[in-house]
Design a protein around this motif. Structure first.
Motif, PDB file in Angstrom:
ATOM      1  N   ILE A 294       0.827  -1.200   0.000  1.00  0.00           N
ATOM      2  CA  ILE A 294       0.000   0.000   0.000  1.00  0.00           C
ATOM      3  C   ILE A 294       0.869   1.261   0.000  1.00  0.00           C
ATOM      4  O   ILE A 294       0.480   2.306  -0.515  1.00  0.00           O
ATOM      5  CB  ILE A 294      -1.002  -0.024   1.182  1.00  0.00           C
TER       6      ILE A 294
ATOM      7  N   LEU B  86     -15.973  14.383  -1.864  1.00  0.00           N
ATOM      8  CA  LEU B  86     -16.319  13.510  -2.983  1.00  0.00           C
ATOM      9  C   LEU B  86     -16.484  12.060  -2.524  1.00  0.00           C
ATOM     10  O   LEU B  86     -17.257  11.303  -3.082  1.00  0.00           O
ATOM     11  CB  LEU B  86     -15.242  13.568  -4.065  1.00  0.00           C
ATOM     12  N   PHE B  87     -15.724  11.693  -1.483  1.00  0.00           N
ATOM     13  CA  PHE B  87     -15.791  10.318  -1.009  1.00  0.00           C
ATOM     14  C   PHE B  87     -17.043  10.034  -0.189  1.00  0.00           C
ATOM     15  O   PHE B  87     -17.444   8.895  -0.019  1.00  0.00           O
ATOM     16  CB  PHE B  87     -14.552   9.989  -0.168  1.00  0.00           C
TER      17      PHE B  87
ATOM     18  N   ASP C  69     -20.202   2.052  -1.365  1.00  0.00           N
ATOM     19  CA  ASP C  69     -19.382   0.882  -1.013  1.00  0.00           C
ATOM     20  C   ASP C  69     -18.441   1.244   0.144  1.00  0.00           C
ATOM     21  O   ASP C  69     -17.610   2.141   0.020  1.00  0.00           O
ATOM     22  CB  ASP C  69     -18.585   0.468  -2.252  1.00  0.00           C
TER      23      ASP C  69
ATOM     24  N   ILE D  61     -19.877   7.906  -1.714  1.00  0.00           N
ATOM     25  CA  ILE D  61     -19.643   6.525  -2.144  1.00  0.00           C
ATOM     26  C   ILE D  61     -20.366   5.570  -1.216  1.00  0.00           C
ATOM     27  O   ILE D  61     -20.272   5.670  -0.002  1.00  0.00           O
ATOM     28  CB  ILE D  61     -18.127   6.224  -2.165  1.00  0.00           C
TER      29      ILE D  61
ATOM     30  N   ARG E 242     -11.167   4.340   1.435  1.00  0.00           N
ATOM     31  CA  ARG E 242      -9.913   4.669   0.740  1.00  0.00           C
ATOM     32  C   ARG E 242      -9.539   6.133   0.954  1.00  0.00           C
ATOM     33  O   ARG E 242      -8.434   6.536   0.674  1.00  0.00           O
ATOM     34  CB  ARG E 242     -10.010   4.368  -0.767  1.00  0.00           C
TER      35      ARG E 242
ATOM     36  N   ILE F 219     -11.509  16.866  -1.785  1.00  0.00           N
ATOM     37  CA  ILE F 219     -11.486  15.457  -2.196  1.00  0.00           C
ATOM     38  C   ILE F 219     -12.344  14.622  -1.254  1.00  0.00           C
ATOM     39  O   ILE F 219     -13.115  13.765  -1.676  1.00  0.00           O
ATOM     40  CB  ILE F 219     -10.038  14.915  -2.190  1.00  0.00           C
TER      41      ILE F 219
ATOM     42  N   ASP G 282      -6.439   6.701   2.862  1.00  0.00           N
ATOM     43  CA  ASP G 282      -5.146   6.705   2.174  1.00  0.00           C
ATOM     44  C   ASP G 282      -4.745   8.137   1.833  1.00  0.00           C
ATOM     45  O   ASP G 282      -3.588   8.521   1.941  1.00  0.00           O
ATOM     46  CB  ASP G 282      -5.214   5.877   0.887  1.00  0.00           C
ATOM     47  N   ILE G 283      -5.740   8.921   1.415  1.00  0.00           N
ATOM     48  CA  ILE G 283      -5.438  10.302   1.046  1.00  0.00           C
ATOM     49  C   ILE G 283      -5.073  11.125   2.279  1.00  0.00           C
ATOM     50  O   ILE G 283      -4.187  11.966   2.234  1.00  0.00           O
ATOM     51  CB  ILE G 283      -6.617  10.892   0.244  1.00  0.00           C
TER      52      ILE G 283
ATOM     53  N   ARG H 225     -18.768  -7.284   5.030  1.00  0.00           N
ATOM     54  CA  ARG H 225     -18.709  -6.726   3.682  1.00  0.00           C
ATOM     55  C   ARG H 225     -20.024  -6.979   2.973  1.00  0.00           C
ATOM     56  O   ARG H 225     -20.868  -7.705   3.474  1.00  0.00           O
ATOM     57  CB  ARG H 225     -17.525  -7.309   2.914  1.00  0.00           C
TER      58      ARG H 225
ATOM     59  N   TYR I 167     -15.937  -0.249   1.618  1.00  0.00           N
ATOM     60  CA  TYR I 167     -14.495  -0.453   1.437  1.00  0.00           C
ATOM     61  C   TYR I 167     -13.898   0.701   0.642  1.00  0.00           C
ATOM     62  O   TYR I 167     -12.884   1.290   1.020  1.00  0.00           O
ATOM     63  CB  TYR I 167     -14.220  -1.789   0.721  1.00  0.00           C
ATOM     64  N   LEU I 168     -14.560   1.041  -0.466  1.00  0.00           N
ATOM     65  CA  LEU I 168     -14.025   2.109  -1.311  1.00  0.00           C
ATOM     66  C   LEU I 168     -14.089   3.450  -0.596  1.00  0.00           C
ATOM     67  O   LEU I 168     -13.229   4.304  -0.752  1.00  0.00           O
ATOM     68  CB  LEU I 168     -14.786   2.163  -2.638  1.00  0.00           C
TER      69      LEU I 168
END
Lengths: 93, 586
Positions: free
Chosen positions: B82, B124-125, B130, B128, B136, B121, B139-140, B314, B132-133
């Motif tokens: 990662i 924008l997430f 999902d 979402i 993410r 940013i 990470d940012i 999940r 799991y996504l």
């Protein structure tokens, strides 16, 4: 504002389990960065730049999502095809 | 007037993520400072140098990440994948180009521009669906925090550069942070967030530093240089300990370390009895990362690889390639040592739907494990194919849970053969010559062991369920939990029956329940003739040590006596009378 039609486009269904996650997006972006012009990813009404990992991630593409890659530039067609193949193969995961 | 403030002892309770005790001073790795960002305007003539400042920060952050990847100790290198993606994210258009654009267009300082871009940013997430996504976006955060640290530059939070022995206190430690921990500087750590199965806690166990996670608000209560005691075994953290508490814990710590050192000195020796019988001592794992721990503790292989984790929490079932990857990871690390993969042991529909509520009145007796898998061959096939493919890379055994009749074995084998045929047709690499075993955990399987043995390669006794089903006791029910004991004469007789059948039919009998991991039980198990024991990795050294101090001949005489006992209490007394001295030492 969004351009509706592109010269070249290909749709593909996301097959890998985790969808377009960070590492998968990084693989797409790496290819798209080599293109002369922007390769776009379209999902429903959203359009993002395929050379940005973050842009791709914000689409939130889970497994089963259909996305379309497009470009106007014929010389980027090979790259577009490579990307489509990458997605179709589930990123070799 | 001087302020003689006597601080009261405070105890915090979190999740014990990595066992052990450490006593020392707190060192806050606080990300709070990074969140407070000043905004100021940049004059036109200074814009270029401001942009350059940003570029330099990204460059340093990139170099630092690359160095972390390169310098990662062997055992944590498998977690660095990662980090490679993080390196790519540092230069991502949306982050890098956008920040530079913002500095230029709005004429603001780099920190402010970066913060603005990142929060853009993050919104924008939020849409979402999902989960799991959606996560993410973490990470940012990790990536932008890294740049921000170099921009602000004041307090460089570089775990690698701590110059005194400390206990790290953090809101959260990313796997990158945790893998930088230097054992000669960091005695242990505690965090507000995270749990036992987070990557950070796995790294802590791999490095064997005490850690307590999920404390909630520890970073708000604890100040730099506060005296701390961490007990990673119980999950207790003590702040401003009284002298009495301190000496108690010093004593505990000394005992823990002495004991651990004693055991680990011998953990790579064979588990061989004084009269020369050697047993295979295996580890139980749930996550591929735990393999390292099994090897470190002297395990001879994986006796139970629980595969439920990939199905939990999940929205959809894991795919074949994802499962294959996980299994292959484990198999490859173990090279030729056996890896026993147990197929799905839960009701997958419920796991994936993530619904805790059950519409079955009695789920322990309901649709789970092999029953569920045979009812959903589509789900089962995916797992079987993944196992067969992973088997091409090492020494894999397949283990089927909750078998209660011969039909289930036959049906499972049919599906396994079909899976192999389909892989053959597709030209995929696989290996179908793998050992096929069943869990012995339902009384009917014990009674029918002679029949079952003819169509299986090995048995693995799952004591937890076998005791529950035999004694009709739910251990989670406080009213009856005291009746649950592996030394119930009925349980001993059942195990004896299974090992006798194993000898008669020439198949091996393993044990992978909790009973196998307690040194106290070893004389009995040795006498009963179990061929292989599998347990939590941390229990391996103590069990191996016990085996090395016994004679199998004594154990065989002893088991005859034990089987004559008529109550649980009598069995316990007999073990204590015969082996009590020895047990006291370990």
């Amino acid at each position: 504002m969004n351009k509706e039609y592109y010269n070249f486009s290909k749709s593909v269904i996301i097959t890998n389990e985790l969808g377009l996650h960070a590492r998968a997006a990084a693989k797409i972006a790496k290819l798209a960065m080599q293109a002369e012009e922007i390769i776009w990813i379209i999902k429903d009404s959203e359009k993002v730049d395929a050379s940005s990992i973050i842009d791709i991630l914000t689409l939130g593409c889970s497994k089963g999502t259909i996305i379309t890659f497009t470009t106007d530039n014929e010389s980027d067609l090979n790259i577009l095809n490579d990307i489509v193949m990458l997605v179709e193969k589930g990123f070799g995961e | 007037m001087p302020n003689y403030e006597i601080k009261k002892e405070i105890r915090l309770i979190g999740t014990g993520a990595s066992p052990g005790i450490c006593i020392g001073k707190a060192y806050l790795v606080d990300k709070e400072g990074v969140d407070i960002v000043e905004k100021y305007f940049i004059s036109r003539k200074n814009l270029d140098s401001e942009i350059k400042r940003f570029k330099v920060a990204v460059k340093i952050a990139t170099d630092e990440l690359r160095a972390i990847i390169e310098n990662a100790p062997e055992d944590v290198r498998q977690h660095t994948g990662i980090l490679e993606t993080h390196v790519a994210l540092l230069k991502d258009k949306m982050l890098y180009d956008k920040t530079i654009e913002t500095i230029k267009n709005e004429r603001v300082n780099a920190e402010w521009a970066l913060k603005k871009v990142v929060s853009g940013i993050k919104t924008l997430f939020q849409d979402i669906s999902d989960s799991y996504l959606k996560e993410r976006s973490d990470d940012i955060t990790h990536v932008s925090d890294r740049i921000m640290r170099f921009l602000i530059g004041t307090e460089k939070i570089n775990i690698g550069e701590i110059d005194k022995r400390v206990i790290l206190v953090a809101k959260d430690l990313s796997p990158a942070d945790a893998s930088q921990i230097q054992l000669d500087k960091v005695m242990g750590f505690l965090t507000d967030h995270g749990g036992r199965t987070s990557h950070t806690s796995i790294i802590a166990r791999t490095l064997e530093v005490p850690a307590v996670l999920g404390l909630g608000n520890a970073t708000q209560i604890i100040n730099n240089d506060d005296g701390l005691i961490i007990d990673g075994t119980t999950g207790i953290v003590i702040l401003h300990a009284t002298d009495q508490t301190l000496s108690e814990y010093k004593e505990l710590k000394a005992r823990f370390e002495e004991h651990k050192a004693f055991l680990s000195r011998g953990c790579h020796l064979k588990a061989e009895t004084l009269d020369g019988l050697s047993l295979q001592i295996m580890g139980n794992i749930e996550l591929p990362e735990e393999v390292v721990s099994v090897l470190d503790h002297g395990g001879d292989g994986i006796g139970l690889y629980r595969t439920e984790f990939q199905y939990l929490a999940r929205n959809e079932f894991p795919g074949e390639d994802e499962l294959f990857d996980k299994y292959k990871d484990v198999v490859e690390v173990m090279s030729q040592r056996p890896v026993t993969i147990r197929t799905l042991d839960i009701n997958g529909d419920k796991a994936v739907a993530n619904s805790s509520g059950s519409d079955e009145a009695n789920p322990a007796l309901g649709l789970r494990a092999i029953r569920y898998c045979l009812k959903r061959p589509d789900i089962f096939r995916t797992q079987l194919r993944a196992i067969l493919r992973a088997a091409a890379f090492g020494n894999v055994r397949i283990l089927i849970p909750m078998i209660s009749s011969l039909d289930e074995i036959r049906e499972t084998k049919k599906l396994l053969n079909e899976a192999a045929d389909s892989l053959e047709k597709e030209g995929k690499a696989y290996n179908k010559n793998i050992q096929f075993g069943i869990m012995i955990e339902v009384p009917s399987a014990v009674i029918m062991a002679d029949v079952m043995a003819q169509e299986t390669d090995f048995f693995s006794i799952g004591t937890n369920d076998l005791i529950q089903y035999t004694l009709a006791i739910d251990r989670g029910n406080r009213e009856v939990a005291n009746l649950y004991h592996p030394f119930h004469p009925a349980i001993l007789r059942m195990i004896k029956h299974v090992t006798d059948v194993g000898k008669e039919k020439g198949i091996k009998v393993f044990m992978c329940g909790e009973m196998a991991g307690d040194p106290f039980n070893i004389p009995l198990l040795l006498g009963l003739g179990i061929d292989e024991l599998s347990m939590n990795p941390q229990s391996i050294p103590a069990v191996k040590n016990m085996i090395r101090s016994l004679k199998v001949e004594d154990a065989r005489h002893f088991i005859n006596e034990a089987l004559k006992q008529t109550t649980t209490m009598d069995v316990i007394k007999l073990v204590e009378a015969s082996f009590g001295d020895m047990l006291g030492q370990t």
